[in-house]
Design a protein around this motif. Sequence first.
Motif, PDB file in Angstrom:
ATOM      1  N   PHE A 132       0.826  -1.220   0.000  1.00 19.11           N
ATOM      2  CA  PHE A 132       0.000   0.000   0.000  1.00 19.11           C
ATOM      3  C   PHE A 132       0.857   1.266   0.000  1.00 19.11           C
ATOM      4  O   PHE A 132       0.333   2.367   0.027  1.00 19.11           O
ATOM      5  CB  PHE A 132      -0.887   0.014   1.261  1.00 19.11           C
ATOM      6  N   CYS A 133       2.185   1.108  -0.013  1.00 18.38           N
ATOM      7  CA  CYS A 133       3.077   2.242   0.238  1.00 18.38           C
ATOM      8  C   CYS A 133       3.780   2.677  -1.044  1.00 18.38           C
ATOM      9  O   CYS A 133       4.393   1.858  -1.730  1.00 18.38           O
ATOM     10  CB  CYS A 133       4.093   1.845   1.300  1.00 18.38           C
ATOM     11  N   GLY A 136       7.471   1.996  -0.861  1.00 18.03           N
ATOM     12  CA  GLY A 136       7.755   0.563  -0.988  1.00 18.03           C
ATOM     13  C   GLY A 136       7.675   0.080  -2.428  1.00 18.03           C
ATOM     14  O   GLY A 136       8.391  -0.839  -2.825  1.00 18.03           O
ATOM     15  N   GLY A 169       9.351   8.463   7.718  1.00 18.24           N
ATOM     16  CA  GLY A 169       9.364   8.871   6.318  1.00 18.24           C
ATOM     17  C   GLY A 169       9.732   7.698   5.427  1.00 18.24           C
ATOM     18  O   GLY A 169       9.307   6.567   5.658  1.00 18.24           O
TER      19      GLY A 169
HETATM   20 FE1  SF4 Z   1       6.708  -0.440   4.325  1.00 19.31          FE
HETATM   21 FE2  SF4 Z   1       9.016   0.729   3.643  1.00 19.31          FE
HETATM   22 FE3  SF4 Z   1       6.695   1.870   3.002  1.00 19.31          FE
HETATM   23 FE4  SF4 Z   1       7.493   1.836   5.546  1.00 19.31          FE
HETATM   24  S1  SF4 Z   1       8.501   2.897   3.818  1.00 19.31           S
HETATM   25  S2  SF4 Z   1       5.412   1.353   4.776  1.00 19.31           S
HETATM   26  S3  SF4 Z   1       8.498  -0.180   5.635  1.00 19.31           S
HETATM   27  S4  SF4 Z   1       7.481  -0.127   2.242  1.00 19.31           S
END
Ligand code: SF4
Length: 353
Positions: A132-133, A136, A169
């Motif tokens: 969902f990120c 990521g 962040g």
């Molecule tokens: Fe997951 Fe990395 Fe996004 Fe944090 S920055 S939500 S650990 S993918």
Amino acid sequence: MDHTSSHPSPSSQPLQPLLGMTLDQLQLLCAAEGMPRFAAKQIADWLYNKQVDDIGAMTNLSLKARSRLQEIVAIGRHTPVNCQVSADGTKKYLFQKSDDPSQYIESVYIPDADRATLCVSCQAGCRMGCRFCVTGQQGFHGNLSTADILNQIFSIPESRQLTNIVFMGMGEPMDNLDHVLRATEVITAPWGLGWSPRRITVSTVGIIPALKRFLDQSQCHVAVSLHNPFAAEREQIMPMQRAYPIASVVELLRQYDWSGQRRISFEYTMFRNLNDDTRHAVELVRLLKGLFCRVNLIRFHSSPDTPFRTSTPQAMERFRDYLNAHVITCTLRASRGEDIMAACGLLAGHAAE
Ligand code: SF4
């Protein structure tokens, strides 16, 4: 808004940065250069307390010492290349990575009635792959040095107003632990910024060996990204669940004392029909039973290129009320900076912005 600077750009700064050096490291530097031991404390004071941006301004060091330092080290600060301001006052700063200016990282400044929080990045991209990120989905583009982590704090105009720092962040702090620990040491040490560790929160998906080391070595607050209490369902959105199951993460956390000032919290982003019904609330209560903690429910910011949808306000309130009724302190986190893509999970580090 563009905060242009009198500081050199990262690419013209090949010298080793002073920013990020601990007192021990400054003492080693002084010893190697034949400078008196007390000079290390003086340099730390100029660097972290007075926050000068020029070695020449360190006027209680001898001229000879200053010119030698200028040959071998630099302050190591570089101002953001861009700043976007949200309607709600949140600001998103864009920085170049100092050893690779083609990579960008972001920090978010969040002013509030009685707080001014900076959300800092610790990596360019991230290898945890949470579905969902936005960060990521970009993949991993390198760890930030201690200097690059601290630069986010030292080089923004609001630096002196900050009351809190959250490592939430871009990147997974436990995947760059040496630099995160050193950055928090500089922020909390008496020769550094002298902050209480209670003003710092470090988030993690729960990389168990690194988290254990962090818990043993740091007194900062910890926030674990939980997002689903069921192993199979969590693995669908957080691939690291396979290596480090949330049940094992919670087991580790149970071995520490959370009744004092250090806090453990769990971040729970609410996705419609994925993790927001009573079944999840019941299992979450079971998972966290007896652990002195709090749960922060976060509204998901949906966009056309993600299959995830925002929970309804009713579902979120129902979820919160169930947790609160079962002795888990639970809050609905107000959303900030959504209009400039500064909210949780939306940091992408796009230079084009
Ligand atoms: Fe997951 Fe990395 Fe996004 Fe944090 S920055 S939500 S650990 S993918």
